[in-house]
Design an enzyme around this catalytic site. Structure first.
Site, short mmCIF file in Angstrom:
data_model
loop_
_atom_site.label_atom_id
_atom_site.label_comp_id
_atom_site.label_asym_id
_atom_site.label_seq_id
_atom_site.Cartn_x
_atom_site.Cartn_y
_atom_site.Cartn_z
N HIS A 1 81.26 136.17 43.99
CA HIS A 1 81.42 134.74 44.30
C HIS A 1 81.71 134.04 42.96
O HIS A 1 81.23 134.48 41.91
CB HIS A 1 80.07 134.27 44.86
CG HIS A 1 80.03 132.88 45.41
ND1 HIS A 1 80.00 131.77 44.61
CD2 HIS A 1 80.00 132.44 46.67
CE1 HIS A 1 79.94 130.68 45.38
NE2 HIS A 1 79.93 131.06 46.64
N ASP B 1 72.93 138.84 42.15
CA ASP B 1 73.10 137.65 42.97
C ASP B 1 72.76 138.06 44.40
O ASP B 1 73.52 138.77 45.05
CB ASP B 1 74.56 137.18 42.84
CG ASP B 1 74.95 136.14 43.87
OD1 ASP B 1 74.15 135.84 44.78
OD2 ASP B 1 76.09 135.63 43.77
N GLN C 1 73.60 136.40 49.36
CA GLN C 1 74.14 136.84 50.65
C GLN C 1 73.30 137.98 51.25
O GLN C 1 73.41 138.27 52.43
CB GLN C 1 75.59 137.29 50.44
CG GLN C 1 76.46 137.16 51.65
CD GLN C 1 76.49 135.77 52.22
OE1 GLN C 1 76.20 135.58 53.39
NE2 GLN C 1 76.82 134.76 51.43
N LYS D 1 70.51 129.73 52.82
CA LYS D 1 71.18 130.83 53.53
C LYS D 1 70.19 131.67 54.32
O LYS D 1 70.56 132.64 54.98
CB LYS D 1 71.96 131.69 52.55
CG LYS D 1 73.14 130.90 51.99
CD LYS D 1 74.10 131.71 51.21
CE LYS D 1 75.27 130.82 50.79
NZ LYS D 1 76.07 131.40 49.74
N CYS E 1 85.25 131.18 48.01
CA CYS E 1 84.78 131.18 46.61
C CYS E 1 84.87 132.56 45.99
O CYS E 1 84.02 132.95 45.17
CB CYS E 1 83.35 130.66 46.48
SG CYS E 1 83.14 128.97 46.98
C1 LIG Z 1 76.49 131.17 48.62
C2 LIG Z 1 76.59 132.12 47.52
C3 LIG Z 1 76.42 131.72 46.21
C4 LIG Z 1 76.19 130.29 45.81
O1 LIG Z 1 75.03 129.76 46.37
P1 LIG Z 1 74.69 128.21 46.19
O2 LIG Z 1 73.63 127.97 47.21
O3 LIG Z 1 75.96 127.46 46.49
O4 LIG Z 1 74.24 128.02 44.80
C5 LIG Z 1 76.52 132.67 45.22
N1 LIG Z 1 76.76 133.96 45.51
C6 LIG Z 1 76.91 134.39 46.77
C7 LIG Z 1 77.16 135.83 47.03
C8 LIG Z 1 76.85 133.49 47.83
O5 LIG Z 1 77.02 133.91 49.07
#
Ligand SMILES: *Cc1c(COP(=O)(O)O)cnc(C)c1O
Length: 412
Positions: A129, A206, A209, A232, A370
């Site tokens: 992302h 990260d 997801q 999320k 993104c």
């Molecule tokens: C949504 C997402 C982000 C960003 O999350 P925010 O809540 O916008 O800070 C970063 N990495 C992944 C894989 C995502 O799905």
């Protein structure tokens, strides 16, 4: 459908009753919400936690001697312990509340600007992302470190042999997502972490997801940093967590200066507060943190094994039904994937499909999600992305597939 469970029995109709928004109509049709990878919907239990906070004990935390402030402080710190337990962090102060994944990653990237020197190497994956790319590019520019990229293959999986080649004594930091938001690929993060550690490099994962689908265990993974967003995983927007190993959080300098993060302040010298407060300058999203805790309670009451089993069925069914549509191509065909389907039909622009099916009450995302480097790899401007949650149903998938067929007929 029902899945055997140690938690509350998995009954999707009863689960759906927890989500008031699912009763909504959109353009005169029942809402079909398949944009869960962008943000999940919020159960009544979390909405109640928010209302309860503002109705009964809204107060600033940590400094107050009065009752409301103490109640708010207790609830906020209790939420931190819920996050700690959920992710099995060794210590509560290894959990830093942030405004979300993006903030968490920027906090670490900013801290590393004091630790890297010219010629050090940092490694990112091709599946990221933008929020796990741009902060590191900025870091590389600032420090003279070199950014290397783990390439992906046609299935949307990382080329692990090439990753091994990229690692060297110069590698200081590796950052990858646990699950790709654009394709749903589950990355082999344990292998990524272990290989990096063998070379003395730290790893940031990260987990934005992954968190709605997979319960990650910080100690078992032995990860150095892990970032998630509450919104999320059934929580509110504006709050998330950075997990950091204590030794790393001690090493990194504070990210922002202000109240809450100090021990003593004079004009000559300020000393910083202990963890986690060193990284939590200013009044945090108190209500958001408490509601994040309520969201974890909710997710755990459903049970991650139930969630994974049910979503896997939805994914298999939707994949099978979509592939019956001629010229439809799915991007991201890793065996290990979460309930995300990114697709295009022939040369129809994804935006056109998204717009038509919205008229039929169906919410999907269209565009590059993104993750432009992934789209560049496939040489496409974007995809239609349907992403499922445990409160979605097979009937909704039928409805969606029917709508996609209608859109295709109108557009080709
Ligand atoms: C949504 C997402 C982000 C960003 O999350 P925010 O809540 O916008 O800070 C970063 N990495 C992944 C894989 C995502 O799905």
């Amino acid at each position: 459908m029902k899945v055997a469970s140690t938690e509350r029995s998995f009954d999707v109709e009863s689960i759906r009753k927890d989500f008031p928004i699912l009763l909504r109509e959109v353009n005169g049709k029942p809402l079909v919400y398949f944009d869960n990878a962008a943000t999940s919907q919020t159960p009544q239990q979390v909405i109640d936690a928010i209302v309860d906070y503002y109705s009964r004990y809204n107060a600033n935390i940590h400094r107050g001697v009065h009752t409301l402030s103490q109640e708010a402080t207790d609830a906020y710190e209790e939420a931190r312990r819920k996050v700690q337990q959920h992710f099995n962090a060794a210590k509560a102060h290894e959990i830093i509340f942030t405004s979300g994944t993006t903030h968490a990653i920027n906090l670490v990237a900013s801290g590393f600007s004091t630790l890297l020197k010219v010629g050090d190497e940092i490694i990112v994956s091709a599946l990221e992302h933008h929020s796990n790319i741009v902060p590191w590019q900025m870091l590389a520019e600032k420090t003279g470190a070199i950014l290397k990229v783990i390439p992906m293959n046609e299935q949307g999986m990382l080329k692990m042999d090439e990753y091994q080649q990229l690692l060297s004594e110069k590698t200081k930091l590796v950052f990858v997502n646990h699950v790709s938001n654009a394709l749903g690929t589950v990355n082999p993060i344990k292998e990524i972490i272990d290989s990096a550690h063998n070379r003395g490099a730290a790893v940031l994962v990260d987990g934005a997801q992954a968190a709605p689908h997979i319960k990650a265990d910080m100690q078992e993974l032995d990860v150095d940093f892990y970032a998630v967003s509450a919104h999320k995983m059934c929580g509110p927007t504006g709050v998330g967590m950075l997990y950091g190993k204590e030794e790393w959080l001690k090493k990194l300098p504070p990210y922002q200066g202000g109240g809450e993060m100090i021990a003593t302040v004079t004009f000559e010298k300020t000393t910083y507060a202990d963890l986690p407060h060193k990284f939590e300058a200013g009044t945090p999203d108190i209500c958001g943190g408490i509601a994040f805790g309520a969201a974890l309670d909710y997710m755990n009451s459903i049970g991650y094994e139930n969630i994974a089993a049910y979503e896997h069925e939805l994914l298999a069914y939707a994949t099978q039904e979509l592939l019956k549509i001629e010229d439809l191509r799915i991007y991201g065909t890793s065996v290990e994937k979460t309930a995300v389907i990114s697709f295009n039909i022939g040369s129809i622009h994804p935006y056109d499909i998204g717009t038509i099916i919205d008229k039929l009450g169906i919410a999907v995302r269209t565009g590059h999600h993104c993750a432009q480097p992934i789209m560049d790899y496939y040489k496409i401007p974007g995809t239609v992305r349907a992403s499922f949650a445990f409160y979605n149903t097979r009937e909704e998938i039928d409805n969606f597939v029917g709508a996609v067929k209608r859109a295709k007929n109108m557009l080709s």
